[in-house]
Design a protein around this motif. Sequence first.
Motif, PDB file in Angstrom:
ATOM      1  N   PHE A   3      -4.474  47.465  22.197  1.00 11.55           N
ATOM      2  CA  PHE A   3      -4.922  46.306  22.962  1.00 11.55           C
ATOM      3  C   PHE A   3      -3.717  45.459  23.313  1.00 11.55           C
ATOM      4  N   GLN A   8      -8.540  40.802  23.249  1.00 17.32           N
ATOM      5  CA  GLN A   8      -9.127  42.089  23.598  1.00 17.32           C
ATOM      6  C   GLN A   8      -9.547  42.862  22.350  1.00 17.32           C
ATOM      7  N   GLU A  11     -12.781  41.314  21.108  1.00 18.58           N
ATOM      8  CA  GLU A  11     -13.910  41.683  21.970  1.00 18.58           C
ATOM      9  C   GLU A  11     -14.364  43.109  21.677  1.00 18.58           C
TER      10      GLU A  11
END
Length: 53
Positions: A3, A8, A11
């Motif tokens: 990531f 990110q 998430e």
Amino acid sequence: MSFENYEQLGEAWHNYANGGGWAKHQEIMDDVAECDSPRVYDARMVVLGGNNR
């Protein structure tokens, strides 16, 4: 899997844990893989300017 930032990563973990990813993973990987302690690495790419060797 990698990531660009922690947002990110967070998430992706949210989707995995709360979006059904864990159940799908269990369905696909049952009897195929065994997991131990998870690991997180924080790295930075270092490039030497003008040296492409």
